[in-house]
Design a protein around this motif. Sequence first.
Motif: not given
Length: 132
Positions: A13-17, A63-70, A116-126
């Motif tokens: 989920a993202v807040s701004d497509i 619901t964007a960015g509410t998951c803190r896990a990878t 290595a981890w990185f996050r998208d603009p909403d804080g979703n972790t990959f």
Amino acid sequence: MPLSEFHLRASVAVSDIRRAIAFYEGKLGLRALRSGPSAAVPDGSRVYGSGGGPALNVYQSVTAGTCRATVAVWYVDDIDQVVDELAAAGVDFARYDGVEHDARGITARAGGGRIAWFRDPDGNTFALEADV
């Protein structure tokens, strides 16, 4: 029939497509296979391909960015090269307290290999992972 018989796709989920498109396509280099609506948002979702098929659904949601896990992991052959390319495209790699990272943000993975981890603009972790 067991679920192992079917393809699996991650959804994020993202807040701004529009901002998400700039990140996923512009910085990560993912190719959109299709777009569509997301709830009441016309053209508010994308399906991105990776590894030869559809792999990631990105959709606009409150619901964007509410998951803190990878939320998803790319398994790569050369993590140094992929991290360097993404960093050059403007991707920032996360560093966690209590974890030793190299200058790129890569760390040893539990059980061997590197991550290595990185996050998208909403804080979703990959994550990016490599066995060596």
